[in-house]
Design a protein around this motif. Sequence first.
Motif, PDB file in Angstrom:
ATOM      1  N   GLY A  47     106.452  67.822   4.324  1.00 49.79           N
ATOM      2  CA  GLY A  47     105.914  68.176   3.018  1.00 49.79           C
ATOM      3  C   GLY A  47     106.963  68.699   2.056  1.00 49.79           C
ATOM      4  N   ASP A  48     106.686  68.563   0.763  1.00 48.92           N
ATOM      5  CA  ASP A  48     107.648  68.989  -0.259  1.00 48.92           C
ATOM      6  C   ASP A  48     107.567  70.485  -0.549  1.00 48.92           C
ATOM      7  OD1 ASP A  48     105.117  68.715  -1.448  1.00 48.92           O
ATOM      8  OD2 ASP A  48     105.966  68.256  -3.418  1.00 48.92           O
ATOM      9  N   ALA A  65      91.753  84.269   5.115  1.00 44.62           N
ATOM     10  CA  ALA A  65      92.669  83.398   4.380  1.00 44.62           C
ATOM     11  C   ALA A  65      93.023  82.122   5.125  1.00 44.62           C
ATOM     12  CB  ALA A  65      93.954  84.159   4.057  1.00 44.62           C
ATOM     13  N   THR A  66      93.109  82.186   6.446  1.00 42.85           N
ATOM     14  CA  THR A  66      93.638  81.056   7.201  1.00 42.85           C
ATOM     15  C   THR A  66      92.835  79.770   7.032  1.00 42.85           C
ATOM     16  OG1 THR A  66      94.699  82.499   8.814  1.00 42.85           O
ATOM     17  CG2 THR A  66      94.248  80.248   9.502  1.00 42.85           C
ATOM     18  N   PRO A  67      91.506  79.781   7.145  1.00 43.89           N
ATOM     19  CA  PRO A  67      90.783  78.515   6.934  1.00 43.89           C
ATOM     20  C   PRO A  67      90.936  77.974   5.516  1.00 43.89           C
ATOM     21  CG  PRO A  67      89.249  80.354   7.231  1.00 43.89           C
ATOM     22  CD  PRO A  67      90.606  80.861   7.560  1.00 43.89           C
ATOM     23  N   GLU A  68      91.106  78.868   4.550  1.00 45.05           N
ATOM     24  CA  GLU A  68      91.326  78.423   3.165  1.00 45.05           C
ATOM     25  C   GLU A  68      92.692  77.757   3.028  1.00 45.05           C
ATOM     26  OE1 GLU A  68      89.062  78.666   0.614  1.00 45.05           O
ATOM     27  OE2 GLU A  68      87.633  79.417   2.104  1.00 45.05           O
ATOM     28  N   LEU A  69      93.694  78.361   3.662  1.00 50.83           N
ATOM     29  CA  LEU A  69      95.037  77.789   3.633  1.00 50.83           C
ATOM     30  C   LEU A  69      95.052  76.419   4.293  1.00 50.83           C
ATOM     31  CD1 LEU A  69      98.128  77.987   3.212  1.00 50.83           C
ATOM     32  CD2 LEU A  69      98.239  79.166   5.424  1.00 50.83           C
ATOM     33  N   ASP A  70      94.433  76.328   5.470  1.00 53.70           N
ATOM     34  CA  ASP A  70      94.424  75.057   6.193  1.00 53.70           C
ATOM     35  C   ASP A  70      93.655  73.982   5.414  1.00 53.70           C
ATOM     36  OD1 ASP A  70      95.869  76.291   8.183  1.00 53.70           O
ATOM     37  OD2 ASP A  70      94.157  76.626   9.507  1.00 53.70           O
ATOM     38  N   ALA A  71      92.555  74.370   4.786  1.00 50.87           N
ATOM     39  CA  ALA A  71      91.780  73.407   3.995  1.00 50.87           C
ATOM     40  C   ALA A  71      92.589  72.917   2.795  1.00 50.87           C
ATOM     41  CB  ALA A  71      90.470  74.040   3.533  1.00 50.87           C
ATOM     42  N   ASP A  76      95.646  68.733   0.052  1.00 49.42           N
ATOM     43  CA  ASP A  76      96.876  68.395  -0.669  1.00 49.42           C
ATOM     44  C   ASP A  76      97.597  67.230   0.003  1.00 49.42           C
ATOM     45  OD1 ASP A  76      99.982  68.760  -0.904  1.00 49.42           O
ATOM     46  OD2 ASP A  76      99.177  69.828  -2.651  1.00 49.42           O
ATOM     47  N   GLY A  77      97.771  67.348   1.308  1.00 56.23           N
ATOM     48  CA  GLY A  77      98.406  66.276   2.057  1.00 56.23           C
ATOM     49  C   GLY A  77      99.916  66.310   2.111  1.00 56.23           C
ATOM     50  N   HIS A  78     100.556  67.209   1.360  1.00 61.91           N
ATOM     51  CA  HIS A  78     102.019  67.234   1.308  1.00 61.91           C
ATOM     52  C   HIS A  78     102.572  68.651   1.441  1.00 61.91           C
ATOM     53  CE1 HIS A  78     101.965  63.023   0.217  1.00 61.91           C
ATOM     54  NE2 HIS A  78     101.086  63.298  -0.723  1.00 61.91           N
ATOM     55  N   VAL A  79     101.819  69.527   2.096  1.00 62.09           N
ATOM     56  CA  VAL A  79     102.253  70.903   2.303  1.00 62.09           C
ATOM     57  C   VAL A  79     102.587  71.103   3.778  1.00 62.09           C
ATOM     58  CG1 VAL A  79     101.537  73.334   2.294  1.00 62.09           C
ATOM     59  CG2 VAL A  79     100.947  71.840   0.372  1.00 62.09           C
ATOM     60  N   ARG A  80     103.719  71.667   4.028  1.00 62.36           N
ATOM     61  CA  ARG A  80     104.158  71.992   5.395  1.00 62.36           C
ATOM     62  C   ARG A  80     103.822  73.454   5.675  1.00 62.36           C
ATOM     63  NH1 ARG A  80     109.409  74.014   7.160  1.00 62.36           N
ATOM     64  NH2 ARG A  80     109.779  73.508   9.363  1.00 62.36           N
ATOM     65  N   LEU A  81     103.141  73.700   6.788  1.00 58.83           N
ATOM     66  CA  LEU A  81     102.778  75.063   7.172  1.00 58.83           C
ATOM     67  C   LEU A  81     103.605  75.493   8.374  1.00 58.83           C
ATOM     68  CD1 LEU A  81      98.878  74.760   7.018  1.00 58.83           C
ATOM     69  CD2 LEU A  81     100.426  75.564   5.219  1.00 58.83           C
ATOM     70  N   VAL A  82     104.187  76.671   8.291  1.00 63.87           N
ATOM     71  CA  VAL A  82     104.914  77.255   9.417  1.00 63.87           C
ATOM     72  C   VAL A  82     104.183  78.522   9.814  1.00 63.87           C
ATOM     73  CG1 VAL A  82     107.086  78.228  10.238  1.00 63.87           C
ATOM     74  CG2 VAL A  82     107.112  76.311   8.621  1.00 63.87           C
ATOM     75  N   TYR A  83     103.682  78.545  11.053  1.00 64.60           N
ATOM     76  CA  TYR A  83     102.898  79.687  11.520  1.00 64.60           C
ATOM     77  C   TYR A  83     103.794  80.674  12.254  1.00 64.60           C
ATOM     78  CZ  TYR A  83      98.940  76.599  10.579  1.00 64.60           C
ATOM     79  OH  TYR A  83      98.029  75.767   9.981  1.00 64.60           O
TER      80      TYR A  83
END
Length: 205
Positions: A47-48, A65-71, A76-83
């Motif tokens: 993701g960009d 917040a977490t389910p909102e972030l994941d949704a 979006d389709g282009h977001v990289r998440l680092v947990y």
Amino acid sequence: MIHRRLMLHLTGLGLLALTGAGAARAQVDVKAILDDPEAPVGGDPKGDVTIVAFLDYNCPFCKKATPELDAMARRDGHVRLVYKDWPILSQTSVHGAKLALAAGYQGRYGAAHAALMAMSGRRRAEDDMTQAVAAAGVDMTRLQADLDAHDAEITALLKRNGEQAEALGLQGTPVFLVGPYKIAQPLDRDGFAKVVAQVRAGARR
């Protein structure tokens, strides 16, 4: 409130220097935060925009917040998440973090993570957490084997996460780092989307 901190500047050494109130006492390696090979990654790995999430499975604000972030990331389709599992609230937080990270060895971190975040209440018992992960379809026999085999790696990752949080001057969970923004409270998916849009707009300037 979203605190916009141009809280860092990148140097030729690939280091990040925090500024302002609560600044870190030492420089922090950007790559260690964004690209730890042991840290679980969700969303689009290429993701960009990257969002780094410091979370505790006993934190009610993280659960909000977490389910909102994941949704938002799915939409979006282009977001990289680092947990960044950062278990600071109780010993059961450590248990939950280890369960989720061990599930990652069978490709089920996301399922364990979502199950633990979906649990209601604070400071849930370890047995409750284990049952929630099992109900999410994680192979618990393999998970226990991975807990035993990879305890040193999991413990080291949790230590690194804690050291990074301390170096960044974080005060508690949740914290989301999105480009130059630090978000220290839960947002809904539209709120996260607005921050991502601002980061992209800034990158185009």
